[in-house]
Scaffold this motif. Sequence first.
Motif, PDB file in Angstrom:
ATOM      1  N   ASP A 118       0.807  -1.137   0.076  1.00 59.57           N
ATOM      2  CA  ASP A 118      -0.103  -0.058   0.054  1.00 59.57           C
ATOM      3  C   ASP A 118       0.911   1.265   0.083  1.00 59.57           C
ATOM      4  O   ASP A 118       2.149   1.063   0.167  1.00 59.57           O
ATOM      5  CB  ASP A 118      -0.946   0.009   0.913  1.00 59.57           C
ATOM      6  N   HIS A 119       0.218   2.369   0.074  1.00 59.65           N
ATOM      7  CA  HIS A 119       1.144   3.814  -0.128  1.00 59.65           C
ATOM      8  C   HIS A 119       1.830   3.856   0.946  1.00 59.65           C
ATOM      9  O   HIS A 119       2.938   4.750   0.962  1.00 59.65           O
ATOM     10  CB  HIS A 119       0.039   4.747  -0.435  1.00 59.65           C
ATOM     11  N   THR A 120       1.783   3.283   2.191  1.00 63.80           N
ATOM     12  CA  THR A 120       2.569   3.283   3.367  1.00 63.80           C
ATOM     13  C   THR A 120       3.918   2.610   3.280  1.00 63.80           C
ATOM     14  O   THR A 120       4.842   2.677   4.210  1.00 63.80           O
ATOM     15  CB  THR A 120       1.889   3.258   4.819  1.00 63.80           C
ATOM     16  N   GLY A 121       4.091   1.799   2.410  1.00 65.04           N
ATOM     17  CA  GLY A 121       4.882   0.726   2.250  1.00 65.04           C
ATOM     18  C   GLY A 121       4.756  -0.489   3.151  1.00 65.04           C
ATOM     19  O   GLY A 121       5.593  -1.239   3.009  1.00 65.04           O
ATOM     20  N   PRO A 123       3.478  -4.176   3.323  1.00 67.68           N
ATOM     21  CA  PRO A 123       3.352  -5.048   2.336  1.00 67.68           C
ATOM     22  C   PRO A 123       1.922  -5.785   2.613  1.00 67.68           C
ATOM     23  O   PRO A 123       1.382  -6.505   2.018  1.00 67.68           O
ATOM     24  CB  PRO A 123       4.319  -5.986   2.330  1.00 67.68           C
ATOM     25  N   ASN A 124       1.440  -5.849   4.116  1.00 68.88           N
ATOM     26  CA  ASN A 124       0.340  -6.264   4.597  1.00 68.88           C
ATOM     27  C   ASN A 124      -0.785  -5.322   4.491  1.00 68.88           C
ATOM     28  O   ASN A 124      -1.979  -5.621   4.801  1.00 68.88           O
ATOM     29  CB  ASN A 124       0.649  -6.703   5.877  1.00 68.88           C
ATOM     30  N   GLY A 125      -0.510  -3.995   4.326  1.00 71.40           N
ATOM     31  CA  GLY A 125      -1.448  -3.067   4.025  1.00 71.40           C
ATOM     32  C   GLY A 125      -2.526  -3.299   2.919  1.00 71.40           C
ATOM     33  O   GLY A 125      -2.010  -3.865   1.756  1.00 71.40           O
ATOM     34  N   HIS A 126      -3.730  -2.711   2.974  1.00 74.09           N
ATOM     35  CA  HIS A 126      -4.547  -2.966   2.057  1.00 74.09           C
ATOM     36  C   HIS A 126      -4.934  -1.729   1.099  1.00 74.09           C
ATOM     37  O   HIS A 126      -4.674  -0.869   1.470  1.00 74.09           O
ATOM     38  CB  HIS A 126      -6.089  -3.636   2.461  1.00 74.09           C
ATOM     39  N   TYR A 127      -5.504  -2.341  -0.165  1.00 74.96           N
ATOM     40  CA  TYR A 127      -5.646  -1.197  -1.086  1.00 74.96           C
ATOM     41  C   TYR A 127      -6.507  -1.638  -2.017  1.00 74.96           C
ATOM     42  O   TYR A 127      -6.834  -3.245  -1.996  1.00 74.96           O
ATOM     43  CB  TYR A 127      -4.246  -0.427  -2.012  1.00 74.96           C
ATOM     44  N   ILE A 128      -7.237  -1.082  -2.995  1.00 74.09           N
ATOM     45  CA  ILE A 128      -8.005  -1.385  -4.136  1.00 74.09           C
ATOM     46  C   ILE A 128      -7.454  -1.160  -5.262  1.00 74.09           C
ATOM     47  O   ILE A 128      -6.637  -0.441  -5.762  1.00 74.09           O
ATOM     48  CB  ILE A 128      -9.334  -1.132  -4.167  1.00 74.09           C
ATOM     49  N   TYR A 129      -7.528  -2.121  -6.397  1.00 80.06           N
ATOM     50  CA  TYR A 129      -7.060  -1.964  -7.310  1.00 80.06           C
ATOM     51  C   TYR A 129      -7.936  -2.650  -8.890  1.00 80.06           C
ATOM     52  O   TYR A 129      -8.685  -3.422  -8.426  1.00 80.06           O
ATOM     53  CB  TYR A 129      -5.748  -2.607  -7.644  1.00 80.06           C
ATOM     54  N   ILE A 130      -7.623  -2.496  -9.989  1.00 80.51           N
ATOM     55  CA  ILE A 130      -8.302  -3.061 -11.284  1.00 80.51           C
ATOM     56  C   ILE A 130      -7.025  -3.840 -11.858  1.00 80.51           C
ATOM     57  O   ILE A 130      -6.015  -3.199 -12.245  1.00 80.51           O
ATOM     58  CB  ILE A 130      -8.814  -2.064 -12.146  1.00 80.51           C
ATOM     59  N   GLU A 131      -7.566  -5.057 -12.302  1.00 85.30           N
ATOM     60  CA  GLU A 131      -6.497  -5.922 -13.289  1.00 85.30           C
ATOM     61  C   GLU A 131      -6.721  -5.208 -14.677  1.00 85.30           C
ATOM     62  O   GLU A 131      -7.837  -5.765 -15.343  1.00 85.30           O
ATOM     63  CB  GLU A 131      -6.665  -7.110 -12.870  1.00 85.30           C
TER      64      GLU A 131
END
Length: 220
Positions: A118-121, A123-131
């Motif tokens: 995620d933007h905090t760096g 690796p276990n943080g969540h975000y949403i995305y489109i493939e």
Amino acid sequence: LPHLYSSNSELYISESGCPNFRINQNVRVSEGKQKGSIQSFSCNPTFILSGADRVLCDGTRWSGVSPNCVKYDTLTRNFTCDFEDNGFCGWIQDINDDFDWTRWSGKTLSDKTGPSSDHTGNPNGHYIYIETTDMPHNSKAILMSPTFPPFKGINKCVEFWYHSFGRNAGALRVHLKPTSTKGKPLVIFDRDGLNNDTWFQGFAEIRSQQYTYNVSIFII
């Protein structure tokens, strides 16, 4: 004819040929007939609608799901979301787009695309995305915010982080859309042609609104 009934404090609507329809808490329903059955939604007092204000049954299936009704007071304060609570914080997938957003953590599945955290760096943080790797041309993915109340005076700000990396990353746009047909949709943020494995911070200004409104995030 359609009928409304209650079961275990949950409301459903059914019509011959259509499956039972679950109504979320504090949602009011008005029934009508239009090419099958159309259900219009509103909210109990002190709540405002988050999601579509109506769904249509074509005699076989419904065109969408029940919206939510959000406590009005919660939307007069700052509305924030970091996607860490196993959900979308009231944001809704648009049923009329071509792809859905995915909540994720860590690196995306396709090679040489997307972020690794995620933007905090974290690796276990969540975000949403489109493939978007195999996304056909002119396809779109849309995520809609809850419905916010009208306001006057000090402008509001939409603040977010975005990452656009990959051969078919597409364009990112943020739309402001009044819920009234008298209001005009407005593009308040637009980025295209970016291909960089970096998180960027985005800002979009919202000026005084006469009507309730939604903010929509587009990937095109």
